[in-house]
Design a protein around this motif. Structure first.
Motif, PDB file in Angstrom:
ATOM      1  N   GLN A 252      26.854 -16.065  -5.357  1.00  0.00           N
ATOM      2  CA  GLN A 252      25.944 -17.051  -5.918  1.00  0.00           C
ATOM      3  C   GLN A 252      25.352 -17.970  -4.852  1.00  0.00           C
ATOM      4  OE1 GLN A 252      27.726 -19.340  -9.059  1.00  0.00           O
ATOM      5  NE2 GLN A 252      26.130 -20.893  -9.037  1.00  0.00           N
ATOM      6  N   VAL A 253      26.129 -18.290  -3.836  1.00  0.00           N
ATOM      7  CA  VAL A 253      25.678 -19.261  -2.828  1.00  0.00           C
ATOM      8  C   VAL A 253      25.318 -18.585  -1.512  1.00  0.00           C
ATOM      9  CG1 VAL A 253      27.083 -21.072  -3.848  1.00  0.00           C
ATOM     10  CG2 VAL A 253      28.041 -19.677  -2.014  1.00  0.00           C
ATOM     11  N   GLN A 254      25.086 -17.305  -1.532  1.00  0.00           N
ATOM     12  CA  GLN A 254      24.771 -16.589  -0.295  1.00  0.00           C
ATOM     13  C   GLN A 254      23.521 -17.179   0.360  1.00  0.00           C
ATOM     14  OE1 GLN A 254      24.297 -12.415  -0.877  1.00  0.00           O
ATOM     15  NE2 GLN A 254      24.450 -11.936   1.313  1.00  0.00           N
ATOM     16  N   GLY A 255      23.603 -17.410   1.686  1.00  0.00           N
ATOM     17  CA  GLY A 255      22.504 -18.031   2.419  1.00  0.00           C
ATOM     18  C   GLY A 255      22.365 -19.508   2.098  1.00  0.00           C
ATOM     19  N   TYR A 256      23.496 -20.221   2.094  1.00  0.00           N
ATOM     20  CA  TYR A 256      23.509 -21.615   1.665  1.00  0.00           C
ATOM     21  C   TYR A 256      23.604 -22.570   2.852  1.00  0.00           C
ATOM     22  CZ  TYR A 256      28.517 -21.775   2.729  1.00  0.00           C
ATOM     23  OH  TYR A 256      29.728 -21.752   3.365  1.00  0.00           O
ATOM     24  N   VAL A 257      23.402 -23.853   2.567  1.00  0.00           N
ATOM     25  CA  VAL A 257      23.672 -24.926   3.522  1.00  0.00           C
ATOM     26  C   VAL A 257      24.823 -25.753   2.953  1.00  0.00           C
ATOM     27  CG1 VAL A 257      21.342 -25.036   4.473  1.00  0.00           C
ATOM     28  CG2 VAL A 257      21.920 -26.421   2.482  1.00  0.00           C
ATOM     29  N   LEU A 258      25.698 -26.208   3.842  1.00  0.00           N
ATOM     30  CA  LEU A 258      26.874 -26.958   3.437  1.00  0.00           C
ATOM     31  C   LEU A 258      26.600 -28.454   3.515  1.00  0.00           C
ATOM     32  CD1 LEU A 258      29.929 -26.805   2.667  1.00  0.00           C
ATOM     33  CD2 LEU A 258      30.411 -27.029   5.117  1.00  0.00           C
ATOM     34  N   LEU A 259      26.925 -29.164   2.463  1.00  0.00           N
ATOM     35  CA  LEU A 259      26.830 -30.622   2.434  1.00  0.00           C
ATOM     36  C   LEU A 259      28.256 -31.165   2.440  1.00  0.00           C
ATOM     37  CD1 LEU A 259      24.133 -31.010  -0.387  1.00  0.00           C
ATOM     38  CD2 LEU A 259      23.780 -30.616   2.054  1.00  0.00           C
ATOM     39  N   SER A 260      28.674 -31.765   3.530  1.00  0.00           N
ATOM     40  CA  SER A 260      30.052 -32.248   3.685  1.00  0.00           C
ATOM     41  C   SER A 260      30.122 -33.727   3.355  1.00  0.00           C
ATOM     42  CB  SER A 260      30.558 -31.994   5.114  1.00  0.00           C
ATOM     43  OG  SER A 260      30.588 -30.609   5.390  1.00  0.00           O
ATOM     44  N   ALA A 261      30.723 -34.029   2.221  1.00  0.00           N
ATOM     45  CA  ALA A 261      30.932 -35.421   1.833  1.00  0.00           C
ATOM     46  C   ALA A 261      32.338 -35.895   2.164  1.00  0.00           C
ATOM     47  CB  ALA A 261      30.659 -35.598   0.339  1.00  0.00           C
ATOM     48  N   THR A 262      33.088 -35.081   2.902  1.00  0.00           N
ATOM     49  CA  THR A 262      34.435 -35.434   3.326  1.00  0.00           C
ATOM     50  C   THR A 262      34.704 -34.795   4.678  1.00  0.00           C
ATOM     51  OG1 THR A 262      36.772 -35.394   2.710  1.00  0.00           O
ATOM     52  CG2 THR A 262      35.487 -33.446   2.171  1.00  0.00           C
ATOM     53  N   ALA A 263      35.601 -35.403   5.443  1.00  0.00           N
ATOM     54  CA  ALA A 263      35.938 -34.890   6.771  1.00  0.00           C
ATOM     55  C   ALA A 263      36.993 -33.800   6.624  1.00  0.00           C
ATOM     56  CB  ALA A 263      36.433 -36.019   7.675  1.00  0.00           C
ATOM     57  N   LEU A 264      36.551 -32.572   6.410  1.00  0.00           N
ATOM     58  CA  LEU A 264      37.455 -31.444   6.216  1.00  0.00           C
ATOM     59  C   LEU A 264      37.939 -30.938   7.573  1.00  0.00           C
ATOM     60  CD1 LEU A 264      38.603 -29.525   4.024  1.00  0.00           C
ATOM     61  CD2 LEU A 264      36.665 -28.032   4.477  1.00  0.00           C
ATOM     62  N   PRO A 265      39.265 -30.776   7.764  1.00  0.00           N
ATOM     63  CA  PRO A 265      39.774 -30.243   9.040  1.00  0.00           C
ATOM     64  C   PRO A 265      39.150 -28.895   9.357  1.00  0.00           C
ATOM     65  CG  PRO A 265      41.567 -31.125   7.711  1.00  0.00           C
ATOM     66  CD  PRO A 265      40.358 -31.147   6.837  1.00  0.00           C
ATOM     67  N   LEU A 299      15.259 -32.554   1.347  1.00  0.00           N
ATOM     68  CA  LEU A 299      14.040 -31.775   1.596  1.00  0.00           C
ATOM     69  C   LEU A 299      14.319 -30.305   1.860  1.00  0.00           C
ATOM     70  CD1 LEU A 299      12.137 -34.335   3.877  1.00  0.00           C
ATOM     71  CD2 LEU A 299      11.796 -33.908   1.433  1.00  0.00           C
ATOM     72  N   ASP A 300      15.556 -29.969   2.201  1.00  0.00           N
ATOM     73  CA  ASP A 300      15.913 -28.577   2.480  1.00  0.00           C
ATOM     74  C   ASP A 300      15.874 -27.768   1.177  1.00  0.00           C
ATOM     75  OD1 ASP A 300      17.193 -26.140   3.272  1.00  0.00           O
ATOM     76  OD2 ASP A 300      18.121 -27.228   4.931  1.00  0.00           O
ATOM     77  N   LYS A 301      15.154 -26.641   1.165  1.00  0.00           N
ATOM     78  CA  LYS A 301      14.957 -25.843  -0.044  1.00  0.00           C
ATOM     79  C   LYS A 301      16.019 -24.758  -0.219  1.00  0.00           C
ATOM     80  CE  LYS A 301      11.286 -28.178  -1.023  1.00  0.00           C
ATOM     81  NZ  LYS A 301      11.343 -29.183  -2.113  1.00  0.00           N
ATOM     82  N   ARG A 302      16.919 -24.609   0.759  1.00  0.00           N
ATOM     83  CA  ARG A 302      17.940 -23.572   0.646  1.00  0.00           C
ATOM     84  C   ARG A 302      19.024 -23.969  -0.372  1.00  0.00           C
ATOM     85  NH1 ARG A 302      18.884 -23.062   7.082  1.00  0.00           N
ATOM     86  NH2 ARG A 302      18.450 -25.298   6.835  1.00  0.00           N
ATOM     87  N   LYS A 303      19.813 -22.965  -0.791  1.00  0.00           N
ATOM     88  CA  LYS A 303      20.907 -23.218  -1.716  1.00  0.00           C
ATOM     89  C   LYS A 303      21.902 -24.191  -1.078  1.00  0.00           C
ATOM     90  CE  LYS A 303      20.559 -18.599  -3.729  1.00  0.00           C
ATOM     91  NZ  LYS A 303      21.265 -17.306  -3.943  1.00  0.00           N
ATOM     92  N   LYS A 304      22.461 -25.060  -1.897  1.00  0.00           N
ATOM     93  CA  LYS A 304      23.321 -26.123  -1.381  1.00  0.00           C
ATOM     94  C   LYS A 304      24.714 -26.033  -1.998  1.00  0.00           C
ATOM     95  CE  LYS A 304      19.441 -29.301  -0.710  1.00  0.00           C
ATOM     96  NZ  LYS A 304      18.424 -28.326  -1.188  1.00  0.00           N
ATOM     97  N   VAL A 305      25.707 -26.225  -1.145  1.00  0.00           N
ATOM     98  CA  VAL A 305      27.098 -26.326  -1.580  1.00  0.00           C
ATOM     99  C   VAL A 305      27.627 -27.667  -1.101  1.00  0.00           C
ATOM    100  CG1 VAL A 305      29.424 -25.395  -1.407  1.00  0.00           C
ATOM    101  CG2 VAL A 305      27.477 -23.838  -1.569  1.00  0.00           C
ATOM    102  N   LEU A 306      27.971 -28.523  -2.028  1.00  0.00           N
ATOM    103  CA  LEU A 306      28.479 -29.861  -1.720  1.00  0.00           C
ATOM    104  C   LEU A 306      29.998 -29.851  -1.843  1.00  0.00           C
ATOM    105  CD1 LEU A 306      28.174 -32.925  -1.205  1.00  0.00           C
ATOM    106  CD2 LEU A 306      27.787 -33.206  -3.668  1.00  0.00           C
ATOM    107  N   VAL A 307      30.695 -30.154  -0.748  1.00  0.00           N
ATOM    108  CA  VAL A 307      32.158 -30.180  -0.720  1.00  0.00           C
ATOM    109  C   VAL A 307      32.619 -31.638  -0.702  1.00  0.00           C
ATOM    110  CG1 VAL A 307      34.223 -29.541   0.571  1.00  0.00           C
ATOM    111  CG2 VAL A 307      32.295 -27.956   0.449  1.00  0.00           C
ATOM    112  N   VAL A 308      33.466 -31.997  -1.661  1.00  0.00           N
ATOM    113  CA  VAL A 308      33.974 -33.372  -1.772  1.00  0.00           C
ATOM    114  C   VAL A 308      35.494 -33.341  -1.841  1.00  0.00           C
ATOM    115  CG1 VAL A 308      31.901 -34.209  -2.939  1.00  0.00           C
ATOM    116  CG2 VAL A 308      33.802 -33.330  -4.294  1.00  0.00           C
ATOM    117  N   ALA A 309      36.118 -34.440  -1.430  1.00  0.00           N
ATOM    118  CA  ALA A 309      37.570 -34.586  -1.566  1.00  0.00           C
ATOM    119  C   ALA A 309      37.884 -34.954  -3.011  1.00  0.00           C
ATOM    120  CB  ALA A 309      38.088 -35.649  -0.613  1.00  0.00           C
TER     121      ALA A 309
END
Length: 369
Positions: A252-265, A299-309
């Motif tokens: 579903q998220v193939q070719g996505y951009v990652l949105l990091s809302a947390t400092a993941l190790p 503004l980025d039109k690519r698929k987005k995956v938002l990762v949160v703690a």
């Protein structure tokens, strides 16, 4: 709170603050080349600043602010990485605000004790004369203020200010070389000592003990809840709808951009990439200074995956950002650089948060340990 990491954090912060208090206070108290120490400076250090910081600390606690002197010290790049994991555990359990308050009181108490030791050390090895200098204040104006400050130790007459003491301590009067005036001015040390004890050390000691008591009660409540949850888990099977198929999500998220809302190790980030695929780009949204990244991500039109703690409570700033874009949001939880299962409490909170945002799909991933 019996984890050794928390003791290391507390000892490290105490050592840093104590050394700073010892050196800075010794520099201020040592006075000028003639051994004259400005009494007004000491009152600022031992009375005004402790009371002001006390009010700010209590206000920040009542407002549930995440910013404090402790969090600022912890943000310094001098601490072990394991400390951040321990802090995340506190945030996950909801103990962080109480721990932050107790640590803040302990550090303030440490600063006062360090200042007091520096004060006594300077008196022991130096011939100090206490004076005060002011262009606007007169002895008649200053005496009522000093007398009011001395009310808490009314029982100690030797530490009570006298009007002739205030006049004698005025720097311009010391130029006459009168030995009796110099002796009277030097007797201020007991007044300064009592000021430090009553306005800095005693209030912080009371608040620190109260903070520790509240934290202990909170931890005891958490342990009872954990026992209840464990018993419930044994009696009921895990609901299958809580877990999504990882392969389906990866497609579903193939070719996505990652949105990091947390400092993941980094170790966990690589594990996440193994299931979702490597993102084409990553936008870091976890810090206030990254507002440019938020605008670029919108503004980025690519698929987005938002990762949160998962343990972090959803904030209005995140909701404002999500309202301007769309994608998949994945709450995750980890401990000691290992993914762990989300608690039902945190999962329900994020479900309620995402429910009105139809353009965002809440997904869960199950990563094998």
């Amino acid at each position: 709170m019996d984890n050794q990491q928390y003791r290391y954090i507390g000892h490290g912060l105490v050592a840093l603050v104590f050394c700073f208090a010892l050196l800075s206070s010794a520099f201020l108290i040592s006075g000028d080349q003639y051994g004259k120490v400005n009494l007004l400076y000491l009152l600022l250090l031992f009375v005004v600043w402790p009371l002001l910081s006390l009010v700010l600390s209590v206000s920040a606690s009542l407002m549930r602010s995440k910013k404090s002197s402790v969090s600022t010290l912890l943000s310094l790049p001098i601490w072990p990485n394991a400390w951040q994991s321990a802090i995340n555990d506190l945030k996950r359990s909801g103990s962080y605000p109480l721990w932050l308050f107790a640590q803040g009181q302990k550090l303030a108490l440490t600063f006062s004790v360090g200042s007091l030791i520096a004060f006594l050390f300077v008196l022991l090895f130096n011939d100090v004369t206490f004076v005060w200098r002011s262009t606007l204040l007169s002895a008649e104006q200053l005496f009522p203020v000093l007398n009011t400050l001395a009310k808490p130790w009314f029982f100690l007459q030797e530490a009570q200010p006298l009007e002739n003491m205030v006049r004698a301590a005025q720097d311009s009067r010391l130029n006459s070389g009168d030995a009796s005036q110099l002796s009277t001015a030097s007797s201020w040390w007991l007044y300064v000592l009592m000021s430090q004890i009553f306005y800095a050390i005693m209030p912080r000691t009371v608040l620190y003990l109260w903070g520790r008591l509240q934290l202990a009660k909170h931890i005891a409540t958490l342990k009872k809840e954990e026992l209840s949850v464990s018993a419930a888990d044994l009696s009921s099977a895990q609901q299958p709808e809580q877990l999504k198929d990882v392969v389906e999500l990866a497609n579903q998220v193939q070719g996505y951009v990652l949105l990091s809302a947390t400092a993941l190790p980094d170790v966990l980030k690589q594990q996440l990439y193994q299931h979702l695929g490597t993102p084409e780009f990553e936008y870091v949204l976890s810090h206030q200074e990254n507002t440019d990244n938020e605008e670029k991500a919108i503004l980025d039109k690519r698929k987005k995956v938002l990762v949160v703690a998962a343990w972090e409570p959803p904030l209005g700033e995140l909701a404002d950002f999500m309202a301007l874009t769309q994608g998949v949001i994945i709450p995750i939880d980890w401990k000691n650089e290992q993914f762990c299962q989300l608690s039902q409490l945190h999962l329900d909170e994020w479900r309620r948060f995402c429910y009105p945002m139809k353009q965002w799909q809440l997904q869960l991933v199950e990563i094998d340990q």
